[in-house]
Design a protein around this motif. Structure first.
Motif, PDB file in Angstrom:
ATOM      1  N   LEU A  13      -2.672 -13.852  -2.312  1.00  0.00           N
ATOM      2  CA  LEU A  13      -1.924 -12.997  -1.374  1.00  0.00           C
ATOM      3  C   LEU A  13      -1.123 -11.700  -1.397  1.00  0.00           C
ATOM      4  CD1 LEU A  13      -2.331 -12.812   1.678  1.00  0.00           C
ATOM      5  CD2 LEU A  13       0.619 -14.627   1.361  1.00  0.00           C
ATOM      6  N   ASP A  14      -1.057 -12.484  -2.419  1.00  0.00           N
ATOM      7  CA  ASP A  14       0.417 -10.650  -3.253  1.00  0.00           C
ATOM      8  C   ASP A  14      -0.705  -9.623  -3.344  1.00  0.00           C
ATOM      9  OD1 ASP A  14       2.834 -12.155  -2.407  1.00  0.00           O
ATOM     10  OD2 ASP A  14       3.303 -12.715  -4.214  1.00  0.00           O
ATOM     11  N   GLN A  15      -1.727 -10.173  -4.445  1.00  0.00           N
ATOM     12  CA  GLN A  15      -2.508  -8.862  -4.603  1.00  0.00           C
ATOM     13  C   GLN A  15      -3.210  -8.509  -4.026  1.00  0.00           C
ATOM     14  OE1 GLN A  15      -4.400 -12.092  -7.772  1.00  0.00           O
ATOM     15  NE2 GLN A  15      -3.374 -10.576  -9.388  1.00  0.00           N
ATOM     16  N   GLY A  16      -3.348  -8.991  -2.533  1.00  0.00           N
ATOM     17  CA  GLY A  16      -4.871  -8.651  -2.000  1.00  0.00           C
ATOM     18  C   GLY A  16      -3.733  -7.090  -1.492  1.00  0.00           C
ATOM     19  N   ARG A  17      -2.211  -8.004  -0.680  1.00  0.00           N
ATOM     20  CA  ARG A  17      -1.996  -6.827   0.235  1.00  0.00           C
ATOM     21  C   ARG A  17      -1.259  -6.060  -0.729  1.00  0.00           C
ATOM     22  NH1 ARG A  17       1.606  -7.924   3.752  1.00  0.00           N
ATOM     23  NH2 ARG A  17       3.391  -7.115   3.556  1.00  0.00           N
ATOM     24  N   GLU A  18      -0.656  -5.455  -2.087  1.00  0.00           N
ATOM     25  CA  GLU A  18      -0.892  -4.848  -2.907  1.00  0.00           C
ATOM     26  C   GLU A  18      -2.552  -3.843  -3.058  1.00  0.00           C
ATOM     27  OE1 GLU A  18      -0.552  -3.846  -7.676  1.00  0.00           O
ATOM     28  OE2 GLU A  18      -0.483  -5.601  -7.193  1.00  0.00           O
ATOM     29  N   ALA A  19      -3.214  -4.881  -3.135  1.00  0.00           N
ATOM     30  CA  ALA A  19      -4.725  -3.893  -2.647  1.00  0.00           C
ATOM     31  C   ALA A  19      -4.918  -3.455  -1.807  1.00  0.00           C
ATOM     32  CB  ALA A  19      -5.966  -4.457  -3.012  1.00  0.00           C
ATOM     33  N   ALA A  20      -4.477  -3.280  -0.477  1.00  0.00           N
ATOM     34  CA  ALA A  20      -4.568  -3.124   1.328  1.00  0.00           C
ATOM     35  C   ALA A  20      -3.436  -2.371   1.248  1.00  0.00           C
ATOM     36  CB  ALA A  20      -4.047  -4.276   2.466  1.00  0.00           C
ATOM     37  N   ARG A  21      -2.151  -2.268   0.530  1.00  0.00           N
ATOM     38  CA  ARG A  21      -1.433  -0.784   0.145  1.00  0.00           C
ATOM     39  C   ARG A  21      -1.819  -0.073  -0.209  1.00  0.00           C
ATOM     40  NH1 ARG A  21       4.450  -0.118   1.347  1.00  0.00           N
ATOM     41  NH2 ARG A  21       5.035   1.250   0.342  1.00  0.00           N
ATOM     42  N   ALA A  22      -2.620  -0.235  -1.404  1.00  0.00           N
ATOM     43  CA  ALA A  22      -3.568   1.329  -2.066  1.00  0.00           C
ATOM     44  C   ALA A  22      -4.327   1.649  -1.103  1.00  0.00           C
ATOM     45  CB  ALA A  22      -4.117   0.651  -3.412  1.00  0.00           C
ATOM     46  N   ALA A  23      -5.182   0.855  -0.411  1.00  0.00           N
ATOM     47  CA  ALA A  23      -6.083   1.198   0.275  1.00  0.00           C
ATOM     48  C   ALA A  23      -5.432   2.439   1.286  1.00  0.00           C
ATOM     49  CB  ALA A  23      -6.996   0.628   0.963  1.00  0.00           C
ATOM     50  N   ALA A  24      -3.879   1.859   2.100  1.00  0.00           N
ATOM     51  CA  ALA A  24      -3.617   2.679   3.084  1.00  0.00           C
ATOM     52  C   ALA A  24      -2.974   4.481   1.920  1.00  0.00           C
ATOM     53  CB  ALA A  24      -2.483   2.152   3.515  1.00  0.00           C
ATOM     54  N   VAL A  25      -2.284   3.729   0.695  1.00  0.00           N
ATOM     55  CA  VAL A  25      -2.022   5.548  -0.307  1.00  0.00           C
ATOM     56  C   VAL A  25      -3.690   5.730  -0.108  1.00  0.00           C
ATOM     57  CG1 VAL A  25      -1.793   6.183  -1.952  1.00  0.00           C
ATOM     58  CG2 VAL A  25      -0.343   4.259  -1.233  1.00  0.00           C
ATOM     59  N   ASN A  26      -4.278   5.771  -0.089  1.00  0.00           N
ATOM     60  CA  ASN A  26      -5.717   6.364  -1.073  1.00  0.00           C
ATOM     61  C   ASN A  26      -5.962   6.886   0.902  1.00  0.00           C
ATOM     62  OD1 ASN A  26      -5.786   6.024  -3.213  1.00  0.00           O
ATOM     63  ND2 ASN A  26      -7.561   4.405  -3.030  1.00  0.00           N
ATOM     64  N   ALA A  27      -6.612   6.327   1.668  1.00  0.00           N
ATOM     65  CA  ALA A  27      -6.024   7.047   3.487  1.00  0.00           C
ATOM     66  C   ALA A  27      -5.422   8.031   3.418  1.00  0.00           C
ATOM     67  CB  ALA A  27      -6.074   5.177   4.279  1.00  0.00           C
ATOM     68  N   LEU A  28      -4.131   7.873   3.660  1.00  0.00           N
ATOM     69  CA  LEU A  28      -3.235   8.623   3.722  1.00  0.00           C
ATOM     70  C   LEU A  28      -3.558  10.484   2.735  1.00  0.00           C
ATOM     71  CD1 LEU A  28       0.256   6.233   3.859  1.00  0.00           C
ATOM     72  CD2 LEU A  28      -0.965   8.217   5.520  1.00  0.00           C
ATOM     73  N   GLY A  29      -4.369   9.870   1.842  1.00  0.00           N
ATOM     74  CA  GLY A  29      -4.472  11.289   0.255  1.00  0.00           C
ATOM     75  C   GLY A  29      -5.572  11.570   1.821  1.00  0.00           C
ATOM     76  N   GLY A  30      -6.475  11.170   1.905  1.00  0.00           N
ATOM     77  CA  GLY A  30      -7.567  12.021   2.769  1.00  0.00           C
ATOM     78  C   GLY A  30      -7.584  12.858   3.913  1.00  0.00           C
ATOM     79  N   ILE A  31      -6.189  12.172   4.779  1.00  0.00           N
ATOM     80  CA  ILE A  31      -5.764  12.659   5.408  1.00  0.00           C
ATOM     81  C   ILE A  31      -4.966  13.374   5.560  1.00  0.00           C
ATOM     82  CG2 ILE A  31      -4.499  12.420   7.811  1.00  0.00           C
ATOM     83  CD1 ILE A  31      -5.302   9.107   7.471  1.00  0.00           C
ATOM     84  N   ARG A  32      -4.310  13.202   4.437  1.00  0.00           N
ATOM     85  CA  ARG A  32      -3.244  15.090   4.398  1.00  0.00           C
ATOM     86  C   ARG A  32      -3.930  16.182   3.765  1.00  0.00           C
ATOM     87  NH1 ARG A  32      -0.101  16.524  -0.634  1.00  0.00           N
ATOM     88  NH2 ARG A  32       1.138  17.650   0.115  1.00  0.00           N
ATOM     89  N   LEU A  33      -5.234  15.912   2.799  1.00  0.00           N
ATOM     90  CA  LEU A  33      -5.968  17.238   2.684  1.00  0.00           C
ATOM     91  C   LEU A  33      -7.032  17.427   3.720  1.00  0.00           C
ATOM     92  CD1 LEU A  33      -7.941  17.958   0.210  1.00  0.00           C
ATOM     93  CD2 LEU A  33      -9.633  15.936   0.180  1.00  0.00           C
ATOM     94  N   ALA A  34      -7.631  16.916   4.542  1.00  0.00           N
ATOM     95  CA  ALA A  34      -8.005  17.095   5.800  1.00  0.00           C
ATOM     96  C   ALA A  34      -7.205  18.135   6.841  1.00  0.00           C
ATOM     97  CB  ALA A  34      -9.067  16.083   6.858  1.00  0.00           C
ATOM     98  N   LEU A  35      -5.726  17.321   6.827  1.00  0.00           N
ATOM     99  CA  LEU A  35      -5.165  17.974   7.734  1.00  0.00           C
ATOM    100  C   LEU A  35      -4.371  19.367   7.204  1.00  0.00           C
ATOM    101  CD1 LEU A  35      -4.253  14.568  10.173  1.00  0.00           C
ATOM    102  CD2 LEU A  35      -5.951  16.869  10.298  1.00  0.00           C
ATOM    103  N   GLY A  36      -3.937  19.036   6.374  1.00  0.00           N
ATOM    104  CA  GLY A  36      -3.237  19.663   5.016  1.00  0.00           C
ATOM    105  C   GLY A  36      -1.289  19.212   5.369  1.00  0.00           C
ATOM    106  N   SER A  37      -1.294  18.375   5.780  1.00  0.00           N
ATOM    107  CA  SER A  37       0.129  17.991   6.166  1.00  0.00           C
ATOM    108  C   SER A  37      -0.125  16.353   6.610  1.00  0.00           C
ATOM    109  CB  SER A  37       0.873  18.544   6.594  1.00  0.00           C
ATOM    110  OG  SER A  37       2.262  18.027   6.974  1.00  0.00           O
ATOM    111  N   LEU A  38       1.010  15.399   6.565  1.00  0.00           N
ATOM    112  CA  LEU A  38       0.806  14.632   7.091  1.00  0.00           C
ATOM    113  C   LEU A  38       1.302  13.933   8.484  1.00  0.00           C
ATOM    114  CD1 LEU A  38       1.122  10.811   4.745  1.00  0.00           C
ATOM    115  CD2 LEU A  38      -1.031  12.149   5.980  1.00  0.00           C
ATOM    116  N   ASP A  39       2.154  15.698   8.637  1.00  0.00           N
ATOM    117  CA  ASP A  39       3.583  15.771   9.570  1.00  0.00           C
ATOM    118  C   ASP A  39       2.505  16.469  10.870  1.00  0.00           C
ATOM    119  OD1 ASP A  39       5.790  15.054   8.262  1.00  0.00           O
ATOM    120  OD2 ASP A  39       5.893  17.550   7.851  1.00  0.00           O
ATOM    121  N   ARG A  40       1.282  16.421  10.880  1.00  0.00           N
ATOM    122  CA  ARG A  40       0.437  16.382  12.088  1.00  0.00           C
ATOM    123  C   ARG A  40      -0.293  15.487  12.575  1.00  0.00           C
ATOM    124  NH1 ARG A  40      -3.488  21.792  10.326  1.00  0.00           N
ATOM    125  NH2 ARG A  40      -2.191  23.844  11.163  1.00  0.00           N
ATOM    126  N   VAL A  41       0.069  14.963  12.050  1.00  0.00           N
ATOM    127  CA  VAL A  41      -0.740  13.269  12.727  1.00  0.00           C
ATOM    128  C   VAL A  41       0.540  12.629  13.530  1.00  0.00           C
ATOM    129  CG1 VAL A  41      -0.668  10.580  12.523  1.00  0.00           C
ATOM    130  CG2 VAL A  41      -1.921  11.743  10.342  1.00  0.00           C
TER     131      VAL A  41
END
Length: 128
Positions: A13-41
């Motif tokens: 379970l802990d490893q799964g939560r860690e993988a989920a958090r890493a996926a969210a970090v990757n998604a945030l990176g993609g959003i930042r790349l697309a928008l220029g800043s997470l402040d636009r969300v």
């Protein structure tokens, strides 16, 4: 890839939560790349969380919280909480144990150029 395999068998379970958090970090990176800043969300609209697990694994919601808790930390309690579905699946590409499909609402207009507006000059950026 972080923690390949299946929850309820070879991923904890802990490893799964860690993988989920890493996926969210990757998604945030993609959003930042697309928008220029997470402040636009302006808000998280929805998150579809796919958890590779055994048929008897009943904690998919707890795994998904590894991703959605981070979104709440980044965007705050109002904007960071959209709809969420957490589903158990039999397989994902390359033995990933977690996948996140994230939809956000964003302000796509650039912030006004305050320097140009204060003295009556035209803003330095243009819109196409």
């Amino acid at each position: 890839m972080l923690h390949p395999g299946r929850l309820g068998a070879d991923v904890t379970l802990d490893q799964g939560r860690e993988a989920a958090r890493a996926a969210a970090v990757n998604a945030l990176g993609g959003i930042r790349l697309a928008l220029g800043s997470l402040d636009r969300v302006t808000s998280v609209v929805r998150a579809l969380c796919c958890v590779v697990c055994t048929p008897d694994f009943e904690e998919v919601h707890r795994v998904a919280s590894g991703a959605t808790d981070l979104l709440g930390e980044v965007f705050g309690p109002q904007a960071g909480r959209g709809g969420r579905a957490a589903v158990g699946v039999m397989q994902l590409a390359r033995r990933n144990c977690f996948e996140l499909w994230l939809t956000v609402e964003a302000d796509t207009e650039p912030a006004p150029d305050r320097h140009g507006e204060e003295d009556g000059a035209q803003p330095r950026h243009s819109h196409s």
